[in-house]
Design an enzyme around this catalytic site. Sequence first.
Site, short mmCIF file in Angstrom:
data_model
loop_
_atom_site.label_atom_id
_atom_site.label_comp_id
_atom_site.label_asym_id
_atom_site.label_seq_id
_atom_site.Cartn_x
_atom_site.Cartn_y
_atom_site.Cartn_z
N ARG A 156 8.46 1.78 9.63
CA ARG A 156 7.28 2.74 9.05
C ARG A 156 6.02 2.16 10.19
NH1 ARG A 156 4.55 4.51 3.40
NH2 ARG A 156 4.56 2.11 2.66
N ASP A 438 -0.89 -2.14 -3.35
CA ASP A 438 -0.89 -1.98 -2.06
C ASP A 438 -2.04 -0.80 -1.82
OD1 ASP A 438 0.17 0.47 -2.80
OD2 ASP A 438 2.15 0.14 -1.26
#
Length: 544
Positions: A156, A438
């Site tokens: 990613r 996150d």
Amino acid sequence: MELCPSPLGLEKECATLFTTDSLHFLHELISTFDEEVDEILQLRVSKKAQLDLTGDLPSFLESTRHIRRDPDWKVLPVPSRLQKRHVDIGDLAPCDTEHFIKALLSPAQGIQVDFDDGNCPTYYNQIKGIYNVFKAVHNLFPNVPHVSQAPVLMLRPRAWNMVEHNMMVEGKEAPGPLFDFGLLMFHCGKALFEHKSGPFFYLSKVEGYMEARLWNKIFVWTQQKLGLPLGSIKATVLIENVLAAFEMEEILYELQEHSAGLNCGIWDYSASFVNKFGHRPAFLLPDRHKYVNMEKHFLRSYMDLLVKTCHRRGALATGGMAALLLPEDPLSDTYRRVLASVTRLKLLEITAGVDGFMVYDLNLVEPMQKLFKGHTEGDNQLDQLRNDVTVFPEDLLSMPSGGVTLNGLKYNIAVGVLFINAWLSGKGHFFYKGQVEDSATAEISRSQVWQWVRHQTRLEDDGRVVSRQLVTDLIKELIMDLSPHCGSVRQRLHTAANMFQEVIAKRHFPDFITTYLNQDHTFLSSQNAEPMQALDKDLRRSKL
């Protein structure tokens, strides 16, 4: 092209990654697509301005109706290694070598190798992370399975809103995703393809089909340059924005030869409502801990539509990441409660027809694989066409009812402040009260606080108005609560608190907290400071 000197201690890694040939490739890749990257970012601004000026709401596009109505087109089938990905490990920043190796040794089907939400994009972290991927792909880690036998690597790169400060191409900072993608493809693409294990990607924060079209052009160009067959690259698009939810079929259509499906998650997607419509009272999002979950109508409609869209077109549909962490004692009541909570939410996704999902905690991999095996047959659920589902624009745009609680406000403040603190220490995620946090949870946390202040929302506990002063007072309480755990990093926590106060008081909503931080002098100068002890280790021990 200008490149900053190697981060301290990574001279060997930089010499491996930045060869003459790789720099020529990066220069050509970035200079070829740089203008188009700027165009899609400008298109985002234009769309937002149009919505604000007209008061309109998004809907399914008239101009692409022919794509949605054509029943015959499908994406190309994915390679065998992507056919069965019931449980992936999510949010894994590959710069954390120890965690990365543990994931490679795990029984998970895949690893989300994350340069985005779970990663802090310091120069050190990017180089260390890309080099660790290089080592995994070329079998340079001792006692780790060959890349063809290890969990499949789902790479990613950063999202379009991020830039790489340490590389200038033709007088401009390089787009972060092209820096990551280019290095990963140049050094790992052929080897992954030869071992039938890639190259596979996640594409973050795509807001519409034009952005998918650009990624497809980049894939075609890259494959030609590196001598790979068309369709070698496969990518899963994360539908993390409400506007993209209205263009899911078009996104698959643009990536037909390169699609590995779509992914749905909860917090970035929910935060996008504040991003696009947060100033409108009708889109006031209530306390996420009490009133927002995947069972709510707007989120359930989004997940059902994603599954139906993907399976209709032969594409895989994957769910979000379980952020909860299992306590160490498997006999404890807390362990059973956490496992039951994760099981209930993931069973909801399995029942909806998803083909896989993610967990952060490696100890959740096997229980969730058993859950999948017990409730499904075969490698995936592509046969679940969900013809029972019909979703209208109003289904995707219906805000859940509910208010704002003091506990919810405090939690959002804590996540926002501690995320900024983590970034200032070079970490992209941290542990708080039994789960991993996150940039996605930081995004929804700071978005809600900004929106509640903007609309002068009242707490359902005692009727107090959520104001800047109330937020300031609660931040002071948080600092007092955390002071015993701070040690030598107390000043950094105060800096993080001040930066959070700036973000939530802005007249105009900052689009992404990561962009805001990545362009802030405090964060940029912290990259050059001596490494400091991270606060999250203490927090995990005391709060879990």
